[in-house]
Enzyme design. Structure first.
Site, PDB file in Angstrom:
ATOM      1  N   HIS A 123      39.301  43.250  20.179  1.00  0.00           N
ATOM      2  CA  HIS A 123      38.734  44.034  19.078  1.00  0.00           C
ATOM      3  C   HIS A 123      38.552  43.090  17.896  1.00  0.00           C
ATOM      4  O   HIS A 123      39.494  42.428  17.464  1.00  0.00           O
ATOM      5  CB  HIS A 123      39.664  45.192  18.707  1.00  0.00           C
ATOM      6  CG  HIS A 123      39.878  46.167  19.822  1.00  0.00           C
ATOM      7  ND1 HIS A 123      38.895  47.029  20.248  1.00  0.00           N
ATOM      8  CD2 HIS A 123      40.968  46.397  20.608  1.00  0.00           C
ATOM      9  CE1 HIS A 123      39.364  47.767  21.242  1.00  0.00           C
ATOM     10  NE2 HIS A 123      40.607  47.400  21.484  1.00  0.00           N
ATOM     11  N   HIS A 133      35.852  43.608  27.134  1.00  0.00           N
ATOM     12  CA  HIS A 133      36.923  43.826  28.116  1.00  0.00           C
ATOM     13  C   HIS A 133      36.631  42.956  29.338  1.00  0.00           C
ATOM     14  O   HIS A 133      35.474  42.774  29.731  1.00  0.00           O
ATOM     15  CB  HIS A 133      36.968  45.298  28.535  1.00  0.00           C
ATOM     16  CG  HIS A 133      37.562  45.527  29.889  1.00  0.00           C
ATOM     17  ND1 HIS A 133      36.794  45.686  31.028  1.00  0.00           N
ATOM     18  CD2 HIS A 133      38.856  45.607  30.296  1.00  0.00           C
ATOM     19  CE1 HIS A 133      37.593  45.859  32.066  1.00  0.00           C
ATOM     20  NE2 HIS A 133      38.842  45.817  31.654  1.00  0.00           N
ATOM     21  N   ARG A 137      41.634  41.050  39.507  1.00  0.00           N
ATOM     22  CA  ARG A 137      42.927  41.332  40.128  1.00  0.00           C
ATOM     23  C   ARG A 137      42.819  41.260  41.645  1.00  0.00           C
ATOM     24  O   ARG A 137      41.732  41.373  42.226  1.00  0.00           O
ATOM     25  CB  ARG A 137      43.415  42.727  39.725  1.00  0.00           C
ATOM     26  CG  ARG A 137      42.443  43.838  40.132  1.00  0.00           C
ATOM     27  CD  ARG A 137      42.792  45.178  39.528  1.00  0.00           C
ATOM     28  NE  ARG A 137      41.795  46.194  39.883  1.00  0.00           N
ATOM     29  CZ  ARG A 137      40.687  46.419  39.197  1.00  0.00           C
ATOM     30  NH1 ARG A 137      40.431  45.692  38.115  1.00  0.00           N
ATOM     31  NH2 ARG A 137      39.830  47.353  39.572  1.00  0.00           N
ATOM     32  N   GLY A 280      55.433  51.687  36.778  1.00  0.00           N
ATOM     33  CA  GLY A 280      56.575  51.234  35.998  1.00  0.00           C
ATOM     34  C   GLY A 280      56.406  49.919  35.281  1.00  0.00           C
ATOM     35  O   GLY A 280      57.402  49.313  34.870  1.00  0.00           O
TER      36      GLY A 280
END
Length: 297
Positions: A123, A133, A137, A280
Protein backbone atom coordinates in the site's frame (compact mmCIF):
# COMPACT_ATOMS: atom_id res chain seq x y z
CA UNK A 1 9.71 -41.26 -4.39
CA UNK A 2 9.72 -39.80 -0.87
CA UNK A 3 13.26 -38.44 -1.29
CA UNK A 4 12.31 -36.94 -4.64
CA UNK A 5 9.37 -35.12 -3.08
CA UNK A 6 11.51 -33.85 -0.23
CA UNK A 7 14.06 -32.52 -2.70
CA UNK A 8 11.35 -30.79 -4.71
CA UNK A 9 9.84 -29.25 -1.60
CA UNK A 10 13.23 -28.00 -0.46
CA UNK A 11 13.84 -26.42 -3.86
CA UNK A 12 10.49 -24.68 -3.86
CA UNK A 13 10.94 -23.37 -0.32
CA UNK A 14 14.43 -22.05 -1.13
CA UNK A 15 13.14 -20.29 -4.26
CA UNK A 16 10.38 -18.48 -2.36
CA UNK A 17 12.92 -17.31 0.23
CA UNK A 18 15.31 -16.09 -2.47
CA UNK A 19 12.52 -14.16 -4.20
CA UNK A 20 11.60 -12.60 -0.87
CA UNK A 21 15.20 -11.43 -0.38
CA UNK A 22 15.30 -9.89 -3.87
CA UNK A 23 12.05 -7.97 -3.35
CA UNK A 24 12.95 -6.70 0.13
CA UNK A 25 16.28 -5.38 -1.18
CA UNK A 26 14.61 -3.73 -4.19
CA UNK A 27 11.95 -2.04 -2.06
CA UNK A 28 14.48 -0.67 0.43
CA UNK A 29 16.57 0.63 -2.49
CA UNK A 30 13.44 2.37 -3.81
CA UNK A 31 13.02 4.06 -0.42
CA UNK A 32 16.66 5.21 -0.46
CA UNK A 33 16.44 6.63 -3.98
CA UNK A 34 13.30 8.71 -3.39
CA UNK A 35 14.90 12.16 -3.12
CA UNK A 36 12.37 14.47 -4.83
CA UNK A 37 8.60 14.76 -4.81
CA UNK A 38 6.01 14.12 -2.09
CA UNK A 39 7.33 12.56 1.15
CA UNK A 40 10.97 12.82 0.01
CA UNK A 41 11.85 14.68 3.23
CA UNK A 42 10.84 11.70 5.38
CA UNK A 43 13.21 9.02 6.63
CA UNK A 44 13.68 6.08 4.29
CA UNK A 45 11.62 3.09 5.37
CA UNK A 46 13.08 -0.21 6.49
CA UNK A 47 11.54 -3.64 6.92
CA UNK A 48 10.96 -4.99 10.40
CA UNK A 49 11.54 -8.73 10.27
CA UNK A 50 9.80 -11.10 12.67
CA UNK A 51 9.96 -14.87 12.90
CA UNK A 52 6.56 -16.52 12.62
CA UNK A 53 5.63 -19.90 14.04
CA UNK A 54 2.85 -22.33 13.40
CA UNK A 55 1.87 -24.77 16.11
CA UNK A 56 -0.03 -27.99 15.56
CA UNK A 57 -3.09 -28.87 17.60
CA UNK A 58 -0.92 -30.73 20.11
CA UNK A 59 1.41 -27.75 20.51
CA UNK A 60 4.33 -29.20 18.56
CA UNK A 61 6.35 -27.24 16.03
CA UNK A 62 4.76 -27.11 12.61
CA UNK A 63 7.00 -24.76 10.69
CA UNK A 64 6.94 -21.01 10.24
CA UNK A 65 8.65 -18.27 8.32
CA UNK A 66 9.50 -14.60 8.18
CA UNK A 67 7.10 -11.66 8.34
CA UNK A 68 8.77 -8.57 6.86
CA UNK A 69 6.75 -5.37 7.18
CA UNK A 70 7.68 -1.79 6.37
CA UNK A 71 5.48 0.98 7.79
CA UNK A 72 5.67 4.70 7.24
CA UNK A 73 8.27 4.87 4.50
CA UNK A 74 8.77 7.54 1.87
CA UNK A 75 7.27 5.44 -0.90
CA UNK A 76 5.49 2.63 0.95
CA UNK A 77 2.92 3.47 3.59
CA UNK A 78 2.71 -0.22 4.45
CA UNK A 79 4.17 -3.21 2.66
CA UNK A 80 4.53 -6.78 3.79
CA UNK A 81 6.64 -9.50 2.21
CA UNK A 82 6.05 -12.78 4.01
CA UNK A 83 7.56 -16.19 3.37
CA UNK A 84 6.69 -19.39 5.15
CA UNK A 85 7.03 -23.16 5.10
CA UNK A 86 4.49 -24.96 7.26
CA UNK A 87 3.46 -28.57 7.71
CA UNK A 88 1.45 -30.93 9.86
CA UNK A 89 -2.07 -32.26 9.58
CA UNK A 90 -5.13 -30.45 8.35
CA UNK A 91 -7.99 -29.98 10.79
CA UNK A 92 -11.39 -31.40 9.96
CA UNK A 93 -12.74 -28.11 8.61
CA UNK A 94 -9.72 -27.61 6.33
CA UNK A 95 -9.87 -31.26 5.23
CA UNK A 96 -13.49 -30.91 4.18
CA UNK A 97 -12.83 -27.66 2.33
CA UNK A 98 -9.82 -29.11 0.52
CA UNK A 99 -11.61 -32.31 -0.46
CA UNK A 100 -14.66 -30.41 -1.66
CA UNK A 101 -12.83 -27.73 -3.65
CA UNK A 102 -9.98 -29.78 -5.08
CA UNK A 103 -11.55 -33.25 -5.20
CA UNK A 104 -8.64 -34.86 -3.34
CA UNK A 105 -9.47 -38.37 -2.15
CA UNK A 106 -8.16 -39.79 1.10
CA UNK A 107 -7.80 -36.54 3.04
CA UNK A 108 -9.72 -37.91 6.02
CA UNK A 109 -7.54 -41.02 6.22
CA UNK A 110 -4.22 -39.17 5.79
CA UNK A 111 -4.56 -35.40 6.36
CA UNK A 112 -0.86 -34.55 6.30
CA UNK A 113 0.15 -31.45 4.37
CA UNK A 114 3.14 -29.23 3.56
CA UNK A 115 2.91 -25.72 2.15
CA UNK A 116 5.44 -23.07 1.27
CA UNK A 117 5.17 -19.72 -0.41
CA UNK A 118 5.71 -16.00 -0.58
CA UNK A 119 2.97 -13.42 -0.12
CA UNK A 120 3.27 -9.69 -0.77
CA UNK A 121 0.92 -6.72 -0.49
CA UNK A 122 2.03 -3.10 -0.90
CA UNK A 123 0.00 0.00 0.00
CA UNK A 124 1.66 3.16 -1.28
CA UNK A 125 2.05 6.68 0.14
CA UNK A 126 1.26 8.52 -3.07
CA UNK A 127 -2.22 7.74 -4.44
CA UNK A 128 -0.80 8.04 -7.95
CA UNK A 129 1.18 4.85 -7.16
CA UNK A 130 -0.87 1.64 -7.46
CA UNK A 131 -1.20 -0.90 -4.68
CA UNK A 132 -0.10 -4.36 -5.66
CA UNK A 133 -0.39 -7.99 -4.59
CA UNK A 134 1.79 -10.98 -5.44
CA UNK A 135 2.08 -14.51 -4.16
CA UNK A 136 3.38 -17.86 -5.32
CA UNK A 137 3.14 -21.13 -3.42
CA UNK A 138 3.47 -24.89 -3.50
CA UNK A 139 1.14 -27.21 -1.61
CA UNK A 140 1.69 -30.92 -0.99
CA UNK A 141 -0.31 -33.77 0.51
CA UNK A 142 0.36 -37.52 0.25
CA UNK A 143 -2.38 -37.54 -2.38
CA UNK A 144 -1.45 -34.60 -4.62
CA UNK A 145 0.72 -31.52 -5.11
CA UNK A 146 0.10 -28.27 -6.89
CA UNK A 147 1.36 -24.72 -7.40
CA UNK A 148 -0.55 -21.49 -7.31
CA UNK A 149 -0.26 -17.73 -7.24
CA UNK A 150 0.07 -14.66 -9.38
CA UNK A 151 0.12 -10.89 -9.14
CA UNK A 152 -2.42 -8.15 -9.75
CA UNK A 153 -2.37 -4.36 -9.85
CA UNK A 154 -4.76 -2.31 -7.71
CA UNK A 155 -4.63 1.39 -8.60
CA UNK A 156 -7.10 3.83 -7.07
CA UNK A 157 -6.34 6.18 -9.97
CA UNK A 158 -5.98 4.25 -13.20
CA UNK A 159 -3.44 5.07 -15.90
CA UNK A 160 -3.86 3.08 -19.09
CA UNK A 161 -0.12 3.04 -19.83
CA UNK A 162 0.63 1.61 -16.38
CA UNK A 163 -1.88 -1.18 -16.85
CA UNK A 164 -0.45 -1.93 -20.29
CA UNK A 165 3.11 -2.15 -18.94
CA UNK A 166 2.12 -4.42 -16.05
CA UNK A 167 0.34 -6.86 -18.34
CA UNK A 168 2.94 -6.73 -21.13
CA UNK A 169 5.72 -7.60 -18.69
CA UNK A 170 3.81 -10.57 -17.34
CA UNK A 171 3.02 -11.76 -20.85
CA UNK A 172 6.71 -11.58 -21.81
CA UNK A 173 7.63 -13.81 -18.86
CA UNK A 174 4.87 -16.33 -19.57
CA UNK A 175 5.17 -16.58 -23.35
CA UNK A 176 8.19 -18.96 -23.19
CA UNK A 177 5.86 -21.45 -21.49
CA UNK A 178 3.50 -21.46 -24.44
CA UNK A 179 1.19 -18.99 -26.18
CA UNK A 180 -1.84 -20.10 -24.17
CA UNK A 181 -0.40 -19.51 -20.70
CA UNK A 182 -0.74 -15.72 -20.43
CA UNK A 183 -4.33 -15.61 -21.75
CA UNK A 184 -5.26 -18.50 -19.43
CA UNK A 185 -3.78 -16.90 -16.32
CA UNK A 186 -5.09 -13.43 -17.19
CA UNK A 187 -8.63 -14.75 -17.55
CA UNK A 188 -8.25 -16.64 -14.27
CA UNK A 189 -7.14 -13.43 -12.52
CA UNK A 190 -10.10 -11.52 -13.94
CA UNK A 191 -12.45 -14.12 -12.48
CA UNK A 192 -10.66 -14.62 -9.16
CA UNK A 193 -10.11 -10.96 -8.24
CA UNK A 194 -13.76 -10.04 -8.78
CA UNK A 195 -15.92 -8.76 -5.92
CA UNK A 196 -19.46 -10.07 -6.43
CA UNK A 197 -21.14 -7.90 -3.81
CA UNK A 198 -19.70 -4.79 -5.48
CA UNK A 199 -20.18 -6.04 -9.04
CA UNK A 200 -16.67 -4.96 -9.98
CA UNK A 201 -13.06 -6.11 -10.20
CA UNK A 202 -10.67 -5.42 -7.32
CA UNK A 203 -8.20 -3.71 -9.65
CA UNK A 204 -6.99 -3.87 -13.26
CA UNK A 205 -6.08 -7.55 -13.14
CA UNK A 206 -2.91 -9.47 -13.70
CA UNK A 207 -2.24 -13.21 -13.72
CA UNK A 208 -3.37 -15.97 -11.37
CA UNK A 209 -3.43 -19.75 -11.17
CA UNK A 210 -4.34 -22.39 -8.63
CA UNK A 211 -4.34 -26.19 -8.58
CA UNK A 212 -1.50 -26.16 -11.13
CA UNK A 213 -0.47 -29.79 -11.61
CA UNK A 214 0.28 -30.73 -15.21
CA UNK A 215 1.91 -33.96 -14.07
CA UNK A 216 5.33 -32.44 -14.80
CA UNK A 217 6.71 -30.91 -11.59
CA UNK A 218 9.67 -29.24 -13.28
CA UNK A 219 7.44 -27.56 -15.83
CA UNK A 220 5.05 -26.26 -13.21
CA UNK A 221 7.86 -25.07 -10.96
CA UNK A 222 9.46 -23.18 -13.85
CA UNK A 223 6.11 -21.50 -14.60
CA UNK A 224 5.74 -20.53 -10.94
CA UNK A 225 9.25 -19.08 -10.87
CA UNK A 226 8.58 -16.91 -13.91
CA UNK A 227 5.41 -15.57 -12.32
CA UNK A 228 7.64 -14.45 -9.47
CA UNK A 229 10.39 -13.12 -11.75
CA UNK A 230 7.87 -10.97 -13.62
CA UNK A 231 6.86 -9.04 -10.52
CA UNK A 232 9.66 -6.51 -10.00
CA UNK A 233 10.06 -5.47 -13.67
CA UNK A 234 6.28 -5.18 -13.95
CA UNK A 235 5.84 -3.07 -10.82
CA UNK A 236 8.97 -1.02 -10.07
CA UNK A 237 8.93 1.19 -13.21
CA UNK A 238 5.39 2.29 -12.38
CA UNK A 239 6.41 3.40 -8.90
CA UNK A 240 9.58 5.11 -10.08
CA UNK A 241 7.44 7.15 -12.49
CA UNK A 242 4.47 7.99 -10.22
CA UNK A 243 6.11 8.53 -6.82
CA UNK A 244 7.32 12.05 -7.74
CA UNK A 245 3.90 13.30 -8.91
CA UNK A 246 1.81 15.73 -6.88
CA UNK A 247 -1.68 14.72 -5.80
CA UNK A 248 -4.83 16.30 -4.36
CA UNK A 249 -6.98 15.63 -1.32
CA UNK A 250 -9.54 14.10 -3.70
CA UNK A 251 -6.86 11.69 -4.92
CA UNK A 252 -6.08 10.67 -1.33
CA UNK A 253 -9.78 10.20 -0.60
CA UNK A 254 -10.08 7.93 -3.64
CA UNK A 255 -7.12 5.91 -2.35
CA UNK A 256 -8.72 5.36 1.06
CA UNK A 257 -12.02 4.28 -0.48
CA UNK A 258 -10.23 1.85 -2.80
CA UNK A 259 -8.37 0.41 0.18
CA UNK A 260 -11.73 -0.35 1.76
CA UNK A 261 -12.61 -2.33 -1.35
CA UNK A 262 -9.31 -4.20 -1.08
CA UNK A 263 -9.95 -5.05 2.57
CA UNK A 264 -13.43 -6.36 1.77
CA UNK A 265 -12.05 -8.76 -0.82
CA UNK A 266 -9.27 -10.10 1.37
CA UNK A 267 -11.53 -10.70 4.36
CA UNK A 268 -14.48 -12.16 2.48
CA UNK A 269 -13.14 -14.01 -0.57
CA UNK A 270 -9.37 -14.54 -0.51
CA UNK A 271 -8.52 -18.25 -0.24
CA UNK A 272 -5.09 -17.64 1.23
CA UNK A 273 -6.54 -15.65 4.13
CA UNK A 274 -9.04 -18.38 4.88
CA UNK A 275 -6.47 -21.17 4.64
CA UNK A 276 -3.95 -19.38 6.84
CA UNK A 277 -6.46 -18.77 9.62
CA UNK A 278 -7.98 -22.26 9.36
CA UNK A 279 -4.59 -23.99 9.66
CA UNK A 280 -3.34 -22.02 12.66
CA UNK A 281 -0.70 -19.82 11.04
CA UNK A 282 0.28 -16.55 12.71
CA UNK A 283 -2.78 -14.30 12.42
CA UNK A 284 -0.71 -11.12 12.11
CA UNK A 285 1.16 -12.60 9.16
CA UNK A 286 -2.07 -13.79 7.53
CA UNK A 287 -3.74 -10.38 7.92
CA UNK A 288 -0.64 -8.44 6.88
CA UNK A 289 -2.44 -7.61 3.62
CA UNK A 290 -4.86 -5.19 5.27
CA UNK A 291 -4.18 -1.50 4.61
CA UNK A 292 -3.06 0.85 7.39
CA UNK A 293 -5.93 3.27 6.73
CA UNK A 294 -9.15 2.88 4.74
CA UNK A 295 -12.62 4.37 4.54
CA UNK A 296 -16.08 3.44 3.41
CA UNK A 297 -18.71 5.75 1.95
Amino acid sequence: MTQELLTERDRASAWFRDLRDQIVAAFEALEDSHSIGPFADMAAGRFEVTDTKRQSDDGSDAGGGLMSVMRGGRVFEKVGVNVSTVYGTLGERAQMAMAARKGIPGMKDDPRFWASGISLVAHMRNPKCPAVHMNTRMFWTPHAWWFGGGSDLNPCLEFAEDTAHFHATQKAHLDPHGPDEYPRLKEWADEYFYIPHRNRARGVGGIFMDDQNSGDWERDFALTQDIGRAFLPAFLPLIEKRRVEDFTEADKDAQLIHRGLYAEYNLVYDRGTKFGLETGHDANAVLMSLPPLAKWV
